[in-house]
Design an enzyme around this catalytic site. Structure first.
Site, PDB file in Angstrom:
ATOM      1  N   LYS A 216       0.803  -1.238   0.000  1.00 34.89           N
ATOM      2  CA  LYS A 216       0.000   0.000   0.000  1.00 34.89           C
ATOM      3  C   LYS A 216       0.829   1.279   0.000  1.00 34.89           C
ATOM      4  O   LYS A 216       0.427   2.276  -0.588  1.00 34.89           O
ATOM      5  CB  LYS A 216      -0.940   0.013   1.209  1.00 34.89           C
ATOM      6  CG  LYS A 216      -2.146  -0.894   1.039  1.00 34.89           C
ATOM      7  CD  LYS A 216      -3.066  -0.841   2.239  1.00 34.89           C
ATOM      8  CE  LYS A 216      -4.198  -1.855   2.082  1.00 34.89           C
ATOM      9  NZ  LYS A 216      -5.083  -1.918   3.229  1.00 34.89           N
TER      10      LYS A 216
ATOM     11  N   ASP B 298      -9.690   2.901   2.402  1.00 30.42           N
ATOM     12  CA  ASP B 298      -9.636   2.428   3.795  1.00 30.42           C
ATOM     13  C   ASP B 298     -10.087   3.540   4.756  1.00 30.42           C
ATOM     14  O   ASP B 298     -10.657   3.252   5.813  1.00 30.42           O
ATOM     15  CB  ASP B 298      -8.210   2.018   4.182  1.00 30.42           C
ATOM     16  CG  ASP B 298      -7.816   0.650   3.640  1.00 30.42           C
ATOM     17  OD1 ASP B 298      -8.707  -0.144   3.315  1.00 30.42           O
ATOM     18  OD2 ASP B 298      -6.597   0.380   3.557  1.00 30.42           O
TER      19      ASP B 298
HETATM   20  P1  NDP Z   1       1.372  -3.679   7.015  1.00 24.88           P
HETATM   21  O1  NDP Z   1       2.144  -4.847   6.514  1.00 24.88           O
HETATM   22  O2  NDP Z   1       1.536  -2.367   6.349  1.00 24.88           O
HETATM   23  O3  NDP Z   1       1.647  -3.453   8.600  1.00 24.88           O
HETATM   24  C1  NDP Z   1       1.665  -4.523   9.500  1.00 24.88           C
HETATM   25  C2  NDP Z   1       1.704  -3.984  10.934  1.00 24.88           C
HETATM   26  O4  NDP Z   1       1.651  -5.089  11.847  1.00 24.88           O
HETATM   27  C3  NDP Z   1       2.978  -3.229  11.256  1.00 24.88           C
HETATM   28  O5  NDP Z   1       2.679  -2.206  12.181  1.00 24.88           O
HETATM   29  C4  NDP Z   1       3.832  -4.323  11.905  1.00 24.88           C
HETATM   30  O6  NDP Z   1       4.841  -3.832  12.757  1.00 24.88           O
HETATM   31  C5  NDP Z   1       2.782  -5.038  12.719  1.00 24.88           C
HETATM   32  N1  NDP Z   1       3.181  -6.388  13.098  1.00 24.88           N
HETATM   33  C6  NDP Z   1       3.160  -7.496  12.320  1.00 24.88           C
HETATM   34  N2  NDP Z   1       3.569  -8.565  13.022  1.00 24.88           N
HETATM   35  C7  NDP Z   1       3.846  -8.121  14.271  1.00 24.88           C
HETATM   36  C8  NDP Z   1       4.307  -8.753  15.457  1.00 24.88           C
HETATM   37  N3  NDP Z   1       4.567 -10.068  15.499  1.00 24.88           N
HETATM   38  N4  NDP Z   1       4.468  -8.005  16.574  1.00 24.88           N
HETATM   39  C9  NDP Z   1       4.197  -6.675  16.542  1.00 24.88           C
HETATM   40  N5  NDP Z   1       3.763  -6.024  15.445  1.00 24.88           N
HETATM   41  C10 NDP Z   1       3.592  -6.733  14.319  1.00 24.88           C
HETATM   42  O7  NDP Z   1      -0.142  -4.142   6.959  1.00 24.88           O
HETATM   43  P2  NDP Z   1      -1.477  -3.253   6.927  1.00 24.88           P
HETATM   44  O8  NDP Z   1      -1.266  -2.027   7.745  1.00 24.88           O
HETATM   45  O9  NDP Z   1      -1.953  -3.096   5.538  1.00 24.88           O
HETATM   46  O10 NDP Z   1      -2.483  -4.244   7.693  1.00 24.88           O
HETATM   47  C11 NDP Z   1      -2.372  -4.446   9.104  1.00 24.88           C
HETATM   48  C12 NDP Z   1      -3.576  -5.253   9.588  1.00 24.88           C
HETATM   49  O11 NDP Z   1      -4.766  -4.505   9.378  1.00 24.88           O
HETATM   50  C13 NDP Z   1      -3.739  -6.576   8.844  1.00 24.88           C
HETATM   51  O12 NDP Z   1      -4.179  -7.546   9.768  1.00 24.88           O
HETATM   52  C14 NDP Z   1      -4.826  -6.286   7.834  1.00 24.88           C
HETATM   53  O13 NDP Z   1      -5.543  -7.436   7.530  1.00 24.88           O
HETATM   54  C15 NDP Z   1      -5.681  -5.267   8.608  1.00 24.88           C
HETATM   55  N6  NDP Z   1      -6.417  -4.358   7.698  1.00 24.88           N
HETATM   56  C16 NDP Z   1      -7.775  -4.504   7.622  1.00 24.88           C
HETATM   57  C17 NDP Z   1      -8.526  -3.691   6.798  1.00 24.88           C
HETATM   58  C18 NDP Z   1     -10.005  -3.869   6.736  1.00 24.88           C
HETATM   59  O14 NDP Z   1     -10.626  -3.400   5.781  1.00 24.88           O
HETATM   60  N7  NDP Z   1     -10.631  -4.482   7.714  1.00 24.88           N
HETATM   61  C19 NDP Z   1      -7.896  -2.642   5.972  1.00 24.88           C
HETATM   62  C20 NDP Z   1      -6.460  -2.531   6.165  1.00 24.88           C
HETATM   63  C21 NDP Z   1      -5.758  -3.392   6.986  1.00 24.88           C
HETATM   64  P3  NDP Z   1       6.336  -3.526  12.190  1.00 24.88           P
HETATM   65  O15 NDP Z   1       6.233  -2.271  11.379  1.00 24.88           O
HETATM   66  O16 NDP Z   1       7.153  -3.356  13.418  1.00 24.88           O
HETATM   67  O17 NDP Z   1       6.718  -4.728  11.363  1.00 24.88           O
END
Ligand code: NDP
Length: 327
Positions: A66, A102
């Site tokens: 994104k 979003d």
């Molecule tokens: P990104 O890949 O951009 O971000 C992922 C986030 O999760 C980062 O902040 C990352 O931290 C964190 N993270 C992942 N694994 C861990 C862990 N083990 N411990 C701590 N932090 C962790 O994904 P998105 O922002 O696009 O999506 C994030 C979530 O939101 C997903 O589950 C997605 O399905 C959901 N979502 C739902 C939507 C909806 O319409 N309902 C729309 C958009 C997203 P770090 O940066 O430190 O790696």
């Protein structure tokens, strides 16, 4: 000619968007096919370039692209520009327009969660990826006065805060390190907590200890499943919601952008529910890196031209994303 809409992500095999979008096209007699394209970050630019072809209505973009896709389109809408994240692409001739639906999806989800209560002014956001950017922008424009962003990699939360420094100048927007005691202390001072991490998407983990959840908290998990966070929050007496409403409404807004027609919301919701009953728990794609299988069954524009950037996109392009979106 059958038109094409694609979902670009990595991985995308189990995304729920296909079921709801294809049903929407079919029900309105629109000759279009929704496809999923699993593309790694190095393959993204070629995939986006292909969208300029006449057969494409546009695309959805999901984890982990994104933010990375922003400089690859020719123009950004106001919300895509403001968030620095694109989840929907439309085509005008050979030009690609980047949107962020979003934000609209989250606004509906927040309104439903708050219900008849007074809109809170303070929030804790867990996560700093593309989803968190849409959440933070919606809260800024909603009039929140204090928003604290926790992220495992603090620099990414700091990048997010820097990105919004101008639009959040009137309020307190802070990045904080991911320490249990600091999260607990902030939760005690806030009214709304949003999980925008992927913790809980493919495992039964929670980002927050159950005893840190006070009964007056509003808890929204962007993941479309009854996650452990939501189960703990319900047990604590909190008002909770999962990512369904956001997923539905971001998808409906994208449908309208591609087709110019109102989305058949009820049908789309039914298709989402059926996919969920089939065992899918993902909201929009799974976290990059191929985490293990779920061990917990699911229960339950106004447009603005982007700032020019030094890329090869056709006309105005967006400022480059601060970080990649992949885990
Ligand atoms: P990104 O890949 O951009 O971000 C992922 C986030 O999760 C980062 O902040 C990352 O931290 C964190 N993270 C992942 N694994 C861990 C862990 N083990 N411990 C701590 N932090 C962790 O994904 P998105 O922002 O696009 O999506 C994030 C979530 O939101 C997903 O589950 C997605 O399905 C959901 N979502 C739902 C939507 C909806 O319409 N309902 C729309 C958009 C997203 P770090 O940066 O430190 O790696």
């Amino acid at each position: 000619m059958t038109k094409r809409v694609v979902l670009i992500g990595h991985p995308v095999a189990h995304s729920l968007s296909g079921a709801m979008q294809q049903a929407a096209f079919d029900s309105l007699g629109i000759d279009a096919r929704y496809e999923t394209w699993d593309r790694t970050p190095p393959e993204l630019a070629d995939a986006v370039a292909e969208l300029r072809g006449d057969e494409f209505l546009g695309a959805n973009v999901t984890i982990p692209h994104k933010e990375r896709v922003v400089p690859m389109v020719d123009r950004l809408t106001e919300e895509a520009h403001a968030t620095g994240a694109v989840n929907t692409i439309t085509r005008e001739g050979k030009r690609l327009i980047g949107h962020n639906t979003d934000v609209a999806g989250f606004r509906v989800a927040l309104d439903r969660l708050v219900g008849k209560q007074k809109m809170p002014r303070q929030a804790v956001i867990l996560g700093a990826g593309g989803g968190a950017r849409a959440v933070v922008y919606a809260l800024i424009t909603e009039g929140f006065l204090r928003v604290v962003v926790f992220n495992r990699h603090l620099h990414r939360a700091e990048g997010l805060v820097r990105h919004f420094s101008r639009s959040a100048a009137h309020m307190e927007l802070r990045a904080m390190p991911w320490h249990e005691s600091i999260i607990e202390s902030e939760l005690a001072k806030t009214k709304l907590v949003v999980n925008a991490t992927s913790i809980g998407l493919t495992s039964d983990e929670t980002p927050v200890a159950a005893d840190a959840l006070g009964s007056d908290l509003l808890v929204l998990d962007l993941i479309y499943a009854r996650t452990r966070l939501l189960r703990d929050a319900t047990a604590a007496g909190c008002v909770t919601a999962d990512g369904e409403i956001m997923l539905l409404h971001q998808g409906a807004a994208a449908f309208t952008l591609w087709t110019g027609q109102p989305a058949p919301l009820q049908l789309m919701q039914e298709r989402l529910a059926a996919a969920r009953a089939g065992g899918l728990r993902s909201a929009e794609g799974e976290p990059a890196g191929g985490a293990g299988e779920a061990d917990d069954p699911p229960a339950s524009p106004a447009e603005a031209t982007a700032e020019p950037a030094a890329t090869g996109a056709a006309e105005a392009t967006a400022e480059p994303a601060a970080t990649g979106a992949a885990d």
